[in-house]
Design a protein around this motif. Structure first.
Motif, PDB file in Angstrom:
ATOM      1  N   GLU A   1       0.833  -1.200   0.000  1.00 24.31           N
ATOM      2  CA  GLU A   1       0.000   0.000   0.000  1.00 24.31           C
ATOM      3  C   GLU A   1       0.866   1.247   0.000  1.00 24.31           C
ATOM      4  OE1 GLU A   1      -2.321  -2.751   3.003  1.00 24.31           O
ATOM      5  OE2 GLU A   1      -0.238  -2.208   2.618  1.00 24.31           O
TER       6      GLU A   1
ATOM      7  N   SER B   1      -3.082   3.519  -2.940  1.00 27.07           N
ATOM      8  CA  SER B   1      -2.812   2.518  -3.968  1.00 27.07           C
ATOM      9  C   SER B   1      -2.394   1.216  -3.309  1.00 27.07           C
ATOM     10  CB  SER B   1      -1.700   2.987  -4.907  1.00 27.07           C
ATOM     11  OG  SER B   1      -2.057   4.167  -5.588  1.00 27.07           O
ATOM     12  N   CYS B   2      -2.739   0.119  -3.933  1.00 27.35           N
ATOM     13  CA  CYS B   2      -2.350  -1.211  -3.466  1.00 27.35           C
ATOM     14  C   CYS B   2      -1.815  -1.971  -4.671  1.00 27.35           C
ATOM     15  CB  CYS B   2      -3.540  -1.927  -2.860  1.00 27.35           C
ATOM     16  SG  CYS B   2      -3.228  -3.652  -2.436  1.00 27.35           S
ATOM     17  N   ALA B   3      -0.508  -2.113  -4.729  1.00 30.68           N
ATOM     18  CA  ALA B   3       0.143  -2.809  -5.835  1.00 30.68           C
ATOM     19  C   ALA B   3       0.352  -4.267  -5.458  1.00 30.68           C
ATOM     20  CB  ALA B   3       1.469  -2.146  -6.159  1.00 30.68           C
TER      21      ALA B   3
ATOM     22  N   SER C   1       1.677  -8.266  -6.417  1.00 26.86           N
ATOM     23  CA  SER C   1       2.505  -9.154  -7.215  1.00 26.86           C
ATOM     24  C   SER C   1       1.747 -10.455  -7.405  1.00 26.86           C
ATOM     25  CB  SER C   1       3.836  -9.423  -6.512  1.00 26.86           C
ATOM     26  OG  SER C   1       3.601 -10.091  -5.286  1.00 26.86           O
TER      27      SER C   1
ATOM     28  N   ARG D   1      -9.995  -0.419  -9.713  1.00 26.09           N
ATOM     29  CA  ARG D   1      -8.893  -1.349  -9.955  1.00 26.09           C
ATOM     30  C   ARG D   1      -8.408  -1.187 -11.379  1.00 26.09           C
ATOM     31  NH1 ARG D   1     -11.076  -6.995  -8.601  1.00 26.09           N
ATOM     32  NH2 ARG D   1      -9.040  -7.673  -9.422  1.00 26.09           N
ATOM     33  N   ASP D   2      -7.129  -1.469 -11.574  1.00 26.08           N
ATOM     34  CA  ASP D   2      -6.509  -1.463 -12.890  1.00 26.08           C
ATOM     35  C   ASP D   2      -5.817  -2.816 -13.036  1.00 26.08           C
ATOM     36  OD1 ASP D   2      -4.912  -1.188 -15.145  1.00 26.08           O
ATOM     37  OD2 ASP D   2      -4.468   0.907 -14.754  1.00 26.08           O
TER      38      ASP D   2
ATOM     39  N   LYS E   1      -2.264  -3.016 -14.390  1.00 21.95           N
ATOM     40  CA  LYS E   1      -1.203  -2.617 -13.455  1.00 21.95           C
ATOM     41  C   LYS E   1      -1.223  -3.422 -12.166  1.00 21.95           C
ATOM     42  CE  LYS E   1      -0.970   2.165 -15.099  1.00 21.95           C
ATOM     43  NZ  LYS E   1      -1.060   3.601 -14.725  1.00 21.95           N
ATOM     44  N   SER E   2      -2.173  -4.362 -12.056  1.00 26.31           N
ATOM     45  CA  SER E   2      -2.325  -5.147 -10.817  1.00 26.31           C
ATOM     46  C   SER E   2      -2.376  -4.237  -9.598  1.00 26.31           C
ATOM     47  CB  SER E   2      -1.177  -6.159 -10.669  1.00 26.31           C
ATOM     48  OG  SER E   2      -1.220  -7.121 -11.694  1.00 26.31           O
ATOM     49  N   THR E   3      -3.167  -3.201  -9.700  1.00 25.29           N
ATOM     50  CA  THR E   3      -3.245  -2.197  -8.649  1.00 25.29           C
ATOM     51  C   THR E   3      -4.702  -1.846  -8.351  1.00 25.29           C
ATOM     52  OG1 THR E   3      -1.104  -1.267  -9.282  1.00 25.29           O
ATOM     53  CG2 THR E   3      -2.528   0.115  -7.923  1.00 25.29           C
TER      54      THR E   3
ATOM     55  N   TYR F   1      -7.166   0.889  -6.047  1.00 17.81           N
ATOM     56  CA  TYR F   1      -7.095   2.248  -5.541  1.00 17.81           C
ATOM     57  C   TYR F   1      -8.269   2.541  -4.608  1.00 17.81           C
ATOM     58  CZ  TYR F   1      -4.084   2.684  -9.643  1.00 17.81           C
ATOM     59  OH  TYR F   1      -3.099   2.497 -10.585  1.00 17.81           O
TER      60      TYR F   1
ATOM     61  N   CYS G   1      -4.988  -3.135   2.591  1.00 19.32           N
ATOM     62  CA  CYS G   1      -5.483  -3.721   1.356  1.00 19.32           C
ATOM     63  C   CYS G   1      -5.585  -5.237   1.546  1.00 19.32           C
ATOM     64  CB  CYS G   1      -4.507  -3.386   0.234  1.00 19.32           C
ATOM     65  SG  CYS G   1      -4.853  -4.127  -1.350  1.00 19.32           S
TER      66      CYS G   1
END
Length: 115
Positions: A6, A21-23, A25, A71-72, A75-77, A79, A95
């Motif tokens: 986050e 944001s929450c990226a 993997s 969500r995107d 980008k695996s993210t 928001y 997140c």
């Protein structure tokens, strides 16, 4: 292995805005439900907002009309756009990724709303 990171927290005045944001993997982001939770000192962790793989959303009553989850997948993210912030929104925001019986959490980001 899934990791969630986050970012975007901080100190903001009442009435201000922040975007968290929450990226993620790993390879399951696009088929997972993403959610934001928050936990204030001395309180239980509570659901703030969630978005499914089909982009259906739900919100806690306390944030409806002020917060927007999105969500995107490219980008695996995920928001969380937070507007009209109030002092009672102060908390650590987490997140969460859910897929079947599996759940993964980020480390949290602090949001403080104060003048």
């Amino acid at each position: 292995q899934v990791q969630l990171v986050e970012s975007g927290g901080g100190l903001v005045q009442p009435g201000g805005s922040l975007r968290l944001s929450c990226a993620a993997s790993g390879s399951i982001f696009s088929i997972s439900t993403m959610a934001w939770y928050r936990q204030a000192p001395g309180e239980q962790r509570e659901l703030v907002a969630a978005i499914t793989r089909g982009e259906m959303t739900n919100y806690a009553d306390s944030v409806k009309g002020r917060f927007t989850i999105s969500r995107d997948n490219a980008k695996s993210t995920a928001y969380l756009q937070m507007n009209s912030l109030k002092p009672e929104d102060t908390a650590v925001y987490y997140c969460k990724m859910s897929y079947l019986s599996r759940a993964y959490w980020g480390q949290g980001t602090q949001v403080t709303v104060s003048s």
